[in-house]
Every structure is written in structure tokens, then in C-alpha cells.
Write an enzyme that holds these catalytic residues in place. Sequence first.
Site, PDB file in Angstrom:
ATOM      1  N   SER A  16       0.715  -1.250  -0.057  1.00 33.01           N
ATOM      2  CA  SER A  16      -0.120   0.087   0.161  1.00 33.01           C
ATOM      3  C   SER A  16       0.932   1.316  -0.018  1.00 33.01           C
ATOM      4  O   SER A  16       2.215   1.165   0.073  1.00 33.01           O
ATOM      5  CB  SER A  16      -0.968  -0.009   1.002  1.00 33.01           C
ATOM      6  OG  SER A  16       0.074   0.043   2.666  1.00 33.01           O
ATOM      7  N   ASP A  63       7.067 -10.380   8.456  1.00 33.30           N
ATOM      8  CA  ASP A  63       7.507  -8.959   9.035  1.00 33.30           C
ATOM      9  C   ASP A  63       8.877  -8.661   9.183  1.00 33.30           C
ATOM     10  O   ASP A  63       9.869  -9.474   9.595  1.00 33.30           O
ATOM     11  CB  ASP A  63       7.098  -9.523  10.590  1.00 33.30           C
ATOM     12  CG  ASP A  63       7.066  -8.095  11.307  1.00 33.30           C
ATOM     13  OD1 ASP A  63       7.624  -7.169  10.921  1.00 33.30           O
ATOM     14  OD2 ASP A  63       6.478  -7.977  12.708  1.00 33.30           O
ATOM     15  N   ILE A  64       9.351  -7.581   8.510  1.00 27.24           N
ATOM     16  CA  ILE A  64      10.663  -7.162   8.308  1.00 27.24           C
ATOM     17  C   ILE A  64      11.416  -7.203   9.602  1.00 27.24           C
ATOM     18  O   ILE A  64      12.596  -6.915   9.573  1.00 27.24           O
ATOM     19  CB  ILE A  64      10.389  -6.056   7.505  1.00 27.24           C
ATOM     20  CG1 ILE A  64      11.944  -6.113   6.460  1.00 27.24           C
ATOM     21  CG2 ILE A  64      10.586  -4.822   8.234  1.00 27.24           C
ATOM     22  CD1 ILE A  64      11.599  -7.042   5.297  1.00 27.24           C
ATOM     23  N   ASN A  90      11.242   0.154   2.212  1.00 24.27           N
ATOM     24  CA  ASN A  90      10.136   1.437   2.599  1.00 24.27           C
ATOM     25  C   ASN A  90       9.278   1.043   3.658  1.00 24.27           C
ATOM     26  O   ASN A  90       8.887   1.804   4.329  1.00 24.27           O
ATOM     27  CB  ASN A  90       9.393   1.496   1.211  1.00 24.27           C
ATOM     28  CG  ASN A  90       8.149   2.063   1.577  1.00 24.27           C
ATOM     29  OD1 ASN A  90       8.169   3.683   1.670  1.00 24.27           O
ATOM     30  ND2 ASN A  90       6.930   1.467   1.595  1.00 24.27           N
ATOM     31  N   TYR A 156       9.995   6.822  16.947  1.00 21.53           N
ATOM     32  CA  TYR A 156       9.904   6.867  15.765  1.00 21.53           C
ATOM     33  C   TYR A 156      10.994   7.528  15.031  1.00 21.53           C
ATOM     34  O   TYR A 156      11.706   7.235  14.154  1.00 21.53           O
ATOM     35  CB  TYR A 156       8.367   7.269  15.272  1.00 21.53           C
ATOM     36  CG  TYR A 156       8.375   7.478  13.757  1.00 21.53           C
ATOM     37  CD1 TYR A 156       7.915   6.392  12.819  1.00 21.53           C
ATOM     38  CD2 TYR A 156       8.701   9.023  13.134  1.00 21.53           C
ATOM     39  CE1 TYR A 156       7.889   6.765  11.477  1.00 21.53           C
ATOM     40  CE2 TYR A 156       8.401   8.981  11.895  1.00 21.53           C
ATOM     41  CZ  TYR A 156       8.027   8.005  10.910  1.00 21.53           C
ATOM     42  OH  TYR A 156       7.996   8.241   9.772  1.00 21.53           O
TER      43      TYR A 156
END
Length: 256
Positions: A16, A63-64, A90, A156
Site C-alpha cells: 500500500s 514481518d521485516i 520502505n 519513531y
Amino acid sequence: MARFQDKVAAITGGGSGIGKETARRLVAEGAKVVINGRDKAKLEAAAREIDPTGRSVVVSAGDIADPATGAALVDRVVETFGKLDILVNNAGVFNPKPFLDLSEADYDWYLDTILKGKFFTAQAAAKAMKATGGVIVQTGSMWAIQAIGATPSAAYSAANAGVHAMVRNLAIELAPHKIRINAVAPAVVETPVYGTFLSPDEVASVLPTFDAFHPLGRNGQPGDVAEAILFLASDDASWITGTVLPVDGGVTAGRQ
């Protein structure tokens, strides 16, 4: 000839938003692509939408945050298409929360997905590119360059600052192997990530309030960032490595 004719790319977070739009544009310009994400059904739907023939887009779910996922993605690319020319790293997560409320689980979620995920996926890709050269483009963040009070995101931002530092370090280490690595640092881009912590009504009411935050007067769209990623991944950028490119509507330039 299309810019990416006969090129093979892997894209994390490809189901997405920015990743999907990047995949769409790469395929349109001649590339073969393997997209990764956690939701296999979503990936398969994206792949069918981008290439109904199934010849140019393949999926690799996982899951990266687990380094085995990045290794499996690279293996899938090489097994399917014979080589890996481009990695678009990404995948990311975002959910603003005040520093004083952040738990260890929150911290691990950001660092594992954003920093550890990009680190070990880049490592797997670089091993595959070592003999032939290649390009890695990371999605970093404007939040790693500037703090925004309206969207508190210490963990983050710290994770993405690590991504930016990784780009500079790997540019030096990987240059002898003819592997370039750069990053884009987007500001507010209208992608499905906001729907992971806001209701559809909240997204519709909150996102437009950020238009004016950008000096150019609008939020970003996935295509704005995808086009910058494609430039960095292309031979047009063959003398650019170790760079973090703000794609932010002017935010990091200053304020009106």
C-alpha cells in the site's frame, strides 16, 4: 528504452501507500518487482492490481522486523528473476504518542521495524548485489530531521535518524562494490498508515489540517515520494550516494 527495463527490484512495505506506488511505477518502466509486507492477501491484491498477468510482480510476505524476512525476500527475488538490482527499503510504522507514555513495547516496535528491519534487509540485499553492483533506497523521515509538537514521536524519530546515519555509513562501505544507497525523508504523506491509529472520519478531518504545515500548501501524495525514489534508484542518480533527500513540500527549508 524505459529507465528500468530488465531491472529487478524488491520493495518492503509494498502492499500500500508509497511502496505500492513505487512498485506500480517501476513495473510501468520495465522492471520486475517482488513486494513484501505482513499481510499476504493485501500483497496479492496489490500485485494483481499492478500486473494482472502475474509476470512482473511476485509477493513475499513476512514481518521485516525479523531478519529472516529480509533474507527470504532477497532469496525469493533471486530465485524468481535471477538477480537483484534495486532494494526499496520502505516498510515502516507510525503512531504518535507522548514520550512520557511510550512503553518498552512501543520502543521495540519502532526500532525493530524501522531500523533493524531496514538494516538486515539492506545487508541481505548488499550480499546479493556484491558481485554486480546495485542500488538501495531507504524511506527515512522528515521527523528524524525536525521535531513536530503536533505529532510526538520520539522513538519513531530516533529509529529514522538511525536509518539516515546508516545511509551515510553504508554509502562509504558499499561504494567499492558499486552499490549506491540513499534515502528519502517525507513529511506528511496521505497513505493508509494514518488509518492504523485514526478512524476513517478522523483521517478525513485531521489530514487536511496539515496541508498548511507544508510551505507548498498541501500534504504529499504517494506518487510524490515514489517519483523521488525512482530517481534515486535510476542511472540518472549514478553519482549520488549517501544522501538523505527531503521530499517534504518545503518543511525543512523553514517556516513562512
